[in-house]
Design a protein around this motif. Sequence first.
Motif, PDB file in Angstrom:
ATOM      1  N   ASN A  10       0.788  -1.237   0.000  1.00 18.51           N
ATOM      2  CA  ASN A  10       0.000   0.000   0.000  1.00 18.51           C
ATOM      3  C   ASN A  10       0.820   1.288   0.000  1.00 18.51           C
ATOM      4  O   ASN A  10       0.294   2.344   0.327  1.00 18.51           O
ATOM      5  N   LYS A  11       2.080   1.236  -0.398  1.00 22.91           N
ATOM      6  CA  LYS A  11       2.908   2.440  -0.389  1.00 22.91           C
ATOM      7  C   LYS A  11       3.457   2.712  -1.795  1.00 22.91           C
ATOM      8  O   LYS A  11       4.542   2.252  -2.143  1.00 22.91           O
ATOM      9  N   PRO A  12       2.695   3.472  -2.613  1.00 30.33           N
ATOM     10  CA  PRO A  12       3.143   3.745  -3.980  1.00 30.33           C
ATOM     11  C   PRO A  12       4.467   4.505  -3.997  1.00 30.33           C
ATOM     12  O   PRO A  12       4.761   5.292  -3.100  1.00 30.33           O
ATOM     13  N   VAL A  13       5.256   4.257  -5.035  1.00 31.18           N
ATOM     14  CA  VAL A  13       6.520   4.972  -5.237  1.00 31.18           C
ATOM     15  C   VAL A  13       6.368   5.866  -6.463  1.00 31.18           C
ATOM     16  O   VAL A  13       5.428   5.722  -7.253  1.00 31.18           O
ATOM     17  N   ALA A  14       7.316   6.776  -6.647  1.00 27.39           N
ATOM     18  CA  ALA A  14       7.237   7.741  -7.745  1.00 27.39           C
ATOM     19  C   ALA A  14       7.509   7.113  -9.109  1.00 27.39           C
ATOM     20  O   ALA A  14       7.027   7.596 -10.124  1.00 27.39           O
ATOM     21  N   MET A  15       8.281   6.047  -9.151  1.00 30.12           N
ATOM     22  CA  MET A  15       8.614   5.410 -10.429  1.00 30.12           C
ATOM     23  C   MET A  15       7.380   4.727 -11.027  1.00 30.12           C
ATOM     24  O   MET A  15       6.616   4.083 -10.315  1.00 30.12           O
ATOM     25  N   THR A  16       7.211   4.869 -12.329  1.00 32.15           N
ATOM     26  CA  THR A  16       6.107   4.193 -13.017  1.00 32.15           C
ATOM     27  C   THR A  16       6.576   2.856 -13.577  1.00 32.15           C
ATOM     28  O   THR A  16       7.778   2.600 -13.686  1.00 32.15           O
ATOM     29  N   GLN A  17       5.617   2.056 -13.960  1.00 26.62           N
ATOM     30  CA  GLN A  17       5.931   0.773 -14.568  1.00 26.62           C
ATOM     31  C   GLN A  17       6.713   0.992 -15.868  1.00 26.62           C
ATOM     32  O   GLN A  17       7.696   0.282 -16.136  1.00 26.62           O
ATOM     33  N   ALA A  18       6.312   1.975 -16.665  1.00 25.70           N
ATOM     34  CA  ALA A  18       7.015   2.270 -17.926  1.00 25.70           C
ATOM     35  C   ALA A  18       8.466   2.668 -17.656  1.00 25.70           C
ATOM     36  O   ALA A  18       9.375   2.252 -18.389  1.00 25.70           O
ATOM     37  N   GLU A  19       8.710   3.449 -16.606  1.00 27.36           N
ATOM     38  CA  GLU A  19      10.085   3.829 -16.260  1.00 27.36           C
ATOM     39  C   GLU A  19      10.896   2.617 -15.828  1.00 27.36           C
ATOM     40  O   GLU A  19      12.061   2.482 -16.197  1.00 27.36           O
ATOM     41  N   LEU A  20      10.284   1.739 -15.043  1.00 19.96           N
ATOM     42  CA  LEU A  20      10.969   0.520 -14.609  1.00 19.96           C
ATOM     43  C   LEU A  20      11.370  -0.315 -15.821  1.00 19.96           C
ATOM     44  O   LEU A  20      12.524  -0.730 -15.933  1.00 19.96           O
ATOM     45  N   PHE A  21      10.439  -0.537 -16.726  1.00 18.72           N
ATOM     46  CA  PHE A  21      10.745  -1.333 -17.914  1.00 18.72           C
ATOM     47  C   PHE A  21      11.827  -0.656 -18.744  1.00 18.72           C
ATOM     48  O   PHE A  21      12.720  -1.332 -19.263  1.00 18.72           O
ATOM     49  N   GLY A  22      11.764   0.667 -18.879  1.00 20.56           N
ATOM     50  CA  GLY A  22      12.793   1.397 -19.613  1.00 20.56           C
ATOM     51  C   GLY A  22      14.163   1.237 -18.981  1.00 20.56           C
ATOM     52  O   GLY A  22      15.158   1.016 -19.674  1.00 20.56           O
ATOM     53  N   ASN A  23      14.224   1.329 -17.643  1.00 19.64           N
ATOM     54  CA  ASN A  23      15.492   1.158 -16.923  1.00 19.64           C
ATOM     55  C   ASN A  23      16.069  -0.242 -17.102  1.00 19.64           C
ATOM     56  O   ASN A  23      17.280  -0.432 -17.062  1.00 19.64           O
ATOM     57  N   LEU A  24      15.196  -1.228 -17.282  1.00 24.72           N
ATOM     58  CA  LEU A  24      15.634  -2.618 -17.440  1.00 24.72           C
ATOM     59  C   LEU A  24      15.831  -3.003 -18.906  1.00 24.72           C
ATOM     60  O   LEU A  24      16.192  -4.141 -19.198  1.00 24.72           O
ATOM     61  N   GLY A  25      15.556  -2.067 -19.815  1.00 21.55           N
ATOM     62  CA  GLY A  25      15.706  -2.356 -21.238  1.00 21.55           C
ATOM     63  C   GLY A  25      14.663  -3.324 -21.763  1.00 21.55           C
ATOM     64  O   GLY A  25      14.915  -4.068 -22.710  1.00 21.55           O
ATOM     65  N   ILE A  26      13.487  -3.317 -21.150  1.00 22.32           N
ATOM     66  CA  ILE A  26      12.401  -4.205 -21.567  1.00 22.32           C
ATOM     67  C   ILE A  26      11.422  -3.395 -22.409  1.00 22.32           C
ATOM     68  O   ILE A  26      10.819  -2.445 -21.911  1.00 22.32           O
ATOM     69  N   PRO A  27      11.269  -3.745 -23.682  1.00 18.76           N
ATOM     70  CA  PRO A  27      10.279  -3.038 -24.492  1.00 18.76           C
ATOM     71  C   PRO A  27       8.881  -3.322 -23.949  1.00 18.76           C
ATOM     72  O   PRO A  27       8.569  -4.450 -23.575  1.00 18.76           O
ATOM     73  N   ALA A  28       8.059  -2.277 -23.872  1.00 18.27           N
ATOM     74  CA  ALA A  28       6.749  -2.437 -23.261  1.00 18.27           C
ATOM     75  C   ALA A  28       5.660  -1.818 -24.112  1.00 18.27           C
ATOM     76  O   ALA A  28       5.855  -0.773 -24.719  1.00 18.27           O
ATOM     77  N   GLU A  29       4.510  -2.502 -24.110  1.00 18.83           N
ATOM     78  CA  GLU A  29       3.317  -1.920 -24.690  1.00 18.83           C
ATOM     79  C   GLU A  29       2.833  -0.853 -23.717  1.00 18.83           C
ATOM     80  O   GLU A  29       2.926  -1.019 -22.506  1.00 18.83           O
ATOM     81  N   SER A  30       2.342   0.249 -24.227  1.00 20.25           N
ATOM     82  CA  SER A  30       1.836   1.317 -23.368  1.00 20.25           C
ATOM     83  C   SER A  30       0.575   0.835 -22.661  1.00 20.25           C
ATOM     84  O   SER A  30      -0.318   0.261 -23.288  1.00 20.25           O
ATOM     85  N   SER A  31       0.516   1.061 -21.370  1.00 16.90           N
ATOM     86  CA  SER A  31      -0.659   0.658 -20.610  1.00 16.90           C
ATOM     87  C   SER A  31      -0.995   1.713 -19.572  1.00 16.90           C
ATOM     88  O   SER A  31      -0.313   1.838 -18.563  1.00 16.90           O
ATOM     89  N   ALA A  32      -2.039   2.463 -19.849  1.00 14.40           N
ATOM     90  CA  ALA A  32      -2.475   3.497 -18.905  1.00 14.40           C
ATOM     91  C   ALA A  32      -3.100   2.874 -17.665  1.00 14.40           C
ATOM     92  O   ALA A  32      -3.249   3.540 -16.652  1.00 14.40           O
ATOM     93  N   THR A  33      -3.464   1.596 -17.730  1.00 14.57           N
ATOM     94  CA  THR A  33      -4.125   0.951 -16.601  1.00 14.57           C
ATOM     95  C   THR A  33      -3.155   0.158 -15.724  1.00 14.57           C
ATOM     96  O   THR A  33      -3.583  -0.571 -14.845  1.00 14.57           O
ATOM     97  N   ALA A  34      -1.857   0.289 -15.965  1.00 12.09           N
ATOM     98  CA  ALA A  34      -0.869  -0.447 -15.165  1.00 12.09           C
ATOM     99  C   ALA A  34      -0.951   0.006 -13.714  1.00 12.09           C
ATOM    100  O   ALA A  34      -1.030   1.198 -13.433  1.00 12.09           O
ATOM    101  N   PRO A  35      -0.940  -0.943 -12.785  1.00  9.61           N
ATOM    102  CA  PRO A  35      -0.968  -0.550 -11.375  1.00  9.61           C
ATOM    103  C   PRO A  35       0.316   0.199 -11.010  1.00  9.61           C
ATOM    104  O   PRO A  35       1.388  -0.085 -11.560  1.00  9.61           O
ATOM    105  N   PRO A  36       0.222   1.168 -10.086  1.00  9.78           N
ATOM    106  CA  PRO A  36       1.438   1.864  -9.670  1.00  9.78           C
ATOM    107  C   PRO A  36       2.391   0.909  -8.968  1.00  9.78           C
ATOM    108  O   PRO A  36       1.960  -0.063  -8.349  1.00  9.78           O
TER     109      PRO A  36
END
Length: 182
Positions: free
Chosen positions: A42-68
Amino acid sequence: MSQSLSHHLLVAMPLLQDAFFARAVVYIVQHDDDGAMGIIVNKPVAMTQAELFGNLGIPAESSATAPPLVFGGPVMRERGFVLHGDQQEWESSVSNDHWSVTTSKDVLQAVAGGTGPARYQICLGYAGWGAGQLEQELASNAWLTVPARAGLVFDCAPYERYDAALSELGIDPAMLAGGGQA
């Protein structure tokens, strides 16, 4: 140990003022005589899922509904832990009879590609207790416990999970000593 709290939620009591665990809701993945492993949900962080995937070099489909993303606990905070409700096999998972926590990159790649678990929460870090430590904290009234429910963990917004978990027990957070909003 009298009974395992695997697949339960720990809900921090107001007296628990530790910066990591104040107002925390923790999903207990494993609990036995050797200790416990849990994920704060229950403690959201500032990083988004898209940022995490970008940092890991994982190509990602855009998802506005991704959980924080959430802070999962003080242990291994630089590592991602994916809490998910399916029992699909991944390279590195810890499971109980209900849900799993996966730490391998394959689950992140599947999530990024839209083929991962239908219900999941990506957490940074985890919480751990040594043998008897959680039992001592429970005896000192640091935590309430409630059986885990998928709707509460996966469908509720992270910032709503504390009050929702207390509501599962019939408790109004405002009625707890020091339980008002932080």
